[in-house]
Design an enzyme around this catalytic site. Structure first.
Site, PDB file in Angstrom:
ATOM      1  N   GLY A  11       1.010  -1.105  -0.235  1.00 60.67           N
ATOM      2  CA  GLY A  11       0.039   0.059  -0.107  1.00 60.67           C
ATOM      3  C   GLY A  11       0.743   1.246   0.018  1.00 60.67           C
ATOM      4  O   GLY A  11       0.521   2.313   0.662  1.00 60.67           O
ATOM      5  N   SER A 137      -3.219  -0.084  14.304  1.00 55.67           N
ATOM      6  CA  SER A 137      -3.742   1.051  14.637  1.00 55.67           C
ATOM      7  C   SER A 137      -4.238   1.275  16.246  1.00 55.67           C
ATOM      8  O   SER A 137      -4.438   0.310  16.862  1.00 55.67           O
ATOM      9  CB  SER A 137      -5.183   1.217  13.982  1.00 55.67           C
ATOM     10  OG  SER A 137      -5.855   2.544  14.390  1.00 55.67           O
ATOM     11  N   TYR A 150     -12.599  -3.490  11.228  1.00 55.80           N
ATOM     12  CA  TYR A 150     -11.351  -2.773  11.388  1.00 55.80           C
ATOM     13  C   TYR A 150     -10.519  -2.947  12.820  1.00 55.80           C
ATOM     14  O   TYR A 150      -9.440  -3.327  12.543  1.00 55.80           O
ATOM     15  CB  TYR A 150     -11.382  -1.243  10.851  1.00 55.80           C
ATOM     16  CG  TYR A 150     -10.418  -0.571  10.743  1.00 55.80           C
ATOM     17  CD1 TYR A 150      -9.495  -0.755   9.475  1.00 55.80           C
ATOM     18  CD2 TYR A 150      -9.882   0.600  11.628  1.00 55.80           C
ATOM     19  CE1 TYR A 150      -8.178  -0.034   9.541  1.00 55.80           C
ATOM     20  CE2 TYR A 150      -8.626   1.247  11.566  1.00 55.80           C
ATOM     21  CZ  TYR A 150      -7.728   0.834  10.357  1.00 55.80           C
ATOM     22  OH  TYR A 150      -6.742   1.931  10.141  1.00 55.80           O
ATOM     23  N   ILE A 183      -3.839  10.410  11.740  1.00 58.45           N
ATOM     24  CA  ILE A 183      -2.612  10.914  11.001  1.00 58.45           C
ATOM     25  C   ILE A 183      -3.212  11.498   9.769  1.00 58.45           C
ATOM     26  O   ILE A 183      -4.230  11.197   9.016  1.00 58.45           O
ATOM     27  CB  ILE A 183      -1.503   9.710  10.382  1.00 58.45           C
ATOM     28  CG1 ILE A 183      -1.216   8.686  11.794  1.00 58.45           C
ATOM     29  CG2 ILE A 183      -0.603   9.933   9.419  1.00 58.45           C
ATOM     30  CD1 ILE A 183      -0.327   9.583  12.583  1.00 58.45           C
TER      31      ILE A 183
HETATM   32  P1  NAP Z   1      -4.343   5.027   2.629  1.00 55.09           P
HETATM   33  O1  NAP Z   1      -3.666   6.097   1.963  1.00 55.09           O
HETATM   34  O2  NAP Z   1      -5.842   4.790   2.426  1.00 55.09           O
HETATM   35  O3  NAP Z   1      -3.358   3.624   2.397  1.00 55.09           O
HETATM   36  C1  NAP Z   1      -4.058   2.316   2.468  1.00 55.09           C
HETATM   37  C2  NAP Z   1      -3.396   1.475   1.504  1.00 55.09           C
HETATM   38  O4  NAP Z   1      -3.819   0.108   1.478  1.00 55.09           O
HETATM   39  C3  NAP Z   1      -3.702   1.998  -0.052  1.00 55.09           C
HETATM   40  O5  NAP Z   1      -2.499   2.254  -0.692  1.00 55.09           O
HETATM   41  C4  NAP Z   1      -4.325   0.843  -0.881  1.00 55.09           C
HETATM   42  O6  NAP Z   1      -3.689   0.560  -2.066  1.00 55.09           O
HETATM   43  C5  NAP Z   1      -3.943  -0.357   0.088  1.00 55.09           C
HETATM   44  N1  NAP Z   1      -4.898  -1.367  -0.127  1.00 55.09           N
HETATM   45  C6  NAP Z   1      -6.394  -1.319   0.666  1.00 55.09           C
HETATM   46  N2  NAP Z   1      -6.820  -2.688   0.326  1.00 55.09           N
HETATM   47  C7  NAP Z   1      -5.969  -3.428  -0.375  1.00 55.09           C
HETATM   48  C8  NAP Z   1      -6.110  -4.559  -0.834  1.00 55.09           C
HETATM   49  N3  NAP Z   1      -7.149  -5.422  -0.889  1.00 55.09           N
HETATM   50  N4  NAP Z   1      -4.782  -5.095  -1.528  1.00 55.09           N
HETATM   51  C9  NAP Z   1      -3.804  -4.272  -1.591  1.00 55.09           C
HETATM   52  N5  NAP Z   1      -3.517  -3.201  -1.269  1.00 55.09           N
HETATM   53  C10 NAP Z   1      -4.749  -2.460  -0.502  1.00 55.09           C
HETATM   54  O7  NAP Z   1      -4.311   5.197   4.123  1.00 55.09           O
HETATM   55  P2  NAP Z   1      -3.246   5.489   5.157  1.00 55.09           P
HETATM   56  O8  NAP Z   1      -3.764   6.302   6.011  1.00 55.09           O
HETATM   57  O9  NAP Z   1      -2.011   5.823   4.615  1.00 55.09           O
HETATM   58  O10 NAP Z   1      -2.991   4.002   5.902  1.00 55.09           O
HETATM   59  C11 NAP Z   1      -2.025   3.445   6.026  1.00 55.09           C
HETATM   60  C12 NAP Z   1      -1.835   2.265   6.963  1.00 55.09           C
HETATM   61  O11 NAP Z   1      -1.968   2.839   8.413  1.00 55.09           O
HETATM   62  C13 NAP Z   1      -3.273   1.339   6.959  1.00 55.09           C
HETATM   63  O12 NAP Z   1      -3.108   0.103   7.550  1.00 55.09           O
HETATM   64  C14 NAP Z   1      -4.095   1.971   8.254  1.00 55.09           C
HETATM   65  O13 NAP Z   1      -5.146   1.110   8.596  1.00 55.09           O
HETATM   66  C15 NAP Z   1      -3.134   2.486   8.995  1.00 55.09           C
HETATM   67  N6  NAP Z   1      -3.586   3.680   9.863  1.00 55.09           N
HETATM   68  C16 NAP Z   1      -3.791   4.845   9.392  1.00 55.09           C
HETATM   69  C17 NAP Z   1      -4.295   5.866  10.349  1.00 55.09           C
HETATM   70  C18 NAP Z   1      -4.661   7.223   9.756  1.00 55.09           C
HETATM   71  O14 NAP Z   1      -4.967   8.137  10.533  1.00 55.09           O
HETATM   72  N7  NAP Z   1      -4.426   7.521   8.504  1.00 55.09           N
HETATM   73  C19 NAP Z   1      -4.336   5.670  11.429  1.00 55.09           C
HETATM   74  C20 NAP Z   1      -3.900   4.268  12.030  1.00 55.09           C
HETATM   75  C21 NAP Z   1      -3.614   3.438  11.211  1.00 55.09           C
HETATM   76  P3  NAP Z   1      -4.382   1.216  -3.441  1.00 55.09           P
HETATM   77  O15 NAP Z   1      -4.666   2.624  -2.998  1.00 55.09           O
HETATM   78  O16 NAP Z   1      -3.348   0.810  -4.467  1.00 55.09           O
HETATM   79  O17 NAP Z   1      -5.498   0.548  -3.692  1.00 55.09           O
END
Ligand code: NAP
Length: 242
Positions: A11, A137, A150, A183
């Site tokens: 991702g 998370s 989730y 984040i």
């Molecule tokens: P994001 O930009 O939505 O990134 C999530 C990524 O996961 C995307 O690049 C997507 O790839 C990939 N993905 C989703 N489903 C998939 C699948 N079935 N197969 C392969 N790839 C898949 O969100 P982010 O905020 O950067 O999150 C990154 C990580 O941090 C995640 O695990 C999220 O749960 C965790 N997190 C985020 C926050 C926050 O506040 N943002 C807080 C706690 C934890 P594509 O776009 O190429 O489809």
């Protein structure tokens, strides 16, 4: 085989994953930018990072993971670091959440387990070293209404980290989780304004974190940490200490 150590970030085209890819590249890793649907963003990132290579797979599909592993084998031929960053969320209360939505969230967790197994078997165990960093998370520890699948997956990912670190004890393969709080990414940007304001009011540091602040901790675990194993490191501005 690549002479530089190789780090695969799942991702990696967006948000926290892209920041991890940039940070690990700056640290000297050849970075594998995994993506599923964000092909344009992945191409842009690939053009910014010298030596990086792209990998496309839907991680809820085991055959696509098999193909991705084959591609790594015939390409750089090694994986020193795996950052399991890909994550997926569906928002709905327990009573209205559809089974398909649950499956979409849980299917990615299954894929994370399978990808990790193959990376261990094909690369890290043969080499006798490696670092695995799982991005969980804060809500896996605290719970969060409206996000039950989730939160289950993220709590499970932390349990995966702890169990796998114990299974691999003595093999120089360290496994840790990084648990971000709130984040600034597209994931949080999509939340309604009143929910964002409510979140900010709960964070002692009074602001959301940046993807770079998470990537810094990931990079430490991937490159410098040698005696941190089976841990969940919280990166959340004081919201929750573990
Ligand atoms: P994001 O930009 O939505 O990134 C999530 C990524 O996961 C995307 O690049 C997507 O790839 C990939 N993905 C989703 N489903 C998939 C699948 N079935 N197969 C392969 N790839 C898949 O969100 P982010 O905020 O950067 O999150 C990154 C990580 O941090 C995640 O695990 C999220 O749960 C965790 N997190 C985020 C926050 C926050 O506040 N943002 C807080 C706690 C934890 P594509 O776009 O190429 O489809």
């Amino acid at each position: 085989m690549s002479e530089s150590p190789v780090a695969i970030v799942t991702g990696a085209a967006t948000g926290i994953g892209a920041a991890c890819a940039r940070r690990l590249a700056a640290e000297g890793f050849q970075v594998g930018i995994h993506y599923r649907s964000s092909a344009e963003k992945a191409e842009k990132l690939l053009s910014e990072i010298p030596g990086a290579f792209g990998l496309r797979a839907d991680l809820s599909n085991a055959e696509e993971i098999d193909a991705m592993i084959k591609e790594i084998k015939s390409g750089p031929g090694r994986v020193d670091v795996l950052v399991n960053n890909a994550g997926y969320n569906e928002n709905a209360p327990m009573l209205t959440m559809k089974l398909d939505a649950y499956d979409a969230v849980a299917g990615l967790a299954r894929g994370t387990w399978y990808l990790t197994k193959l990376v261990l078997r094909r690369f890290m165990l043969r080499k006798g070293s490696g670092r695995i960093v799982n991005i969980s998370s804060v809500v896996g520890s605290t719970g969060n209404p409206g996000q039950i699948p989730y939160t289950m997956v993220k709590a499970g990912l932390d349990a995966f980290t702890k169990s796998l670190a114990q299974e691999l004890a003595g093999r120089e393969i360290l496994v840790n989780s990084v648990a971000p709080g709130f984040i600034e990414t597209e994931m949080t940007g999509e939340l309604p304004e009143e929910i964002q304001a409510g979140i900010l009011a709960r964070i002692p540091q009074g602001r959301m974190g940046t993807p770079e602040e998470v990537a810094d901790v990931v990079c430490f675990l991937a490159s410098r940490a040698s005696y941190v194993n089976g841990c969940v490191l919280h990166v959340n501005g004081g919201l929750y200490g573990g």
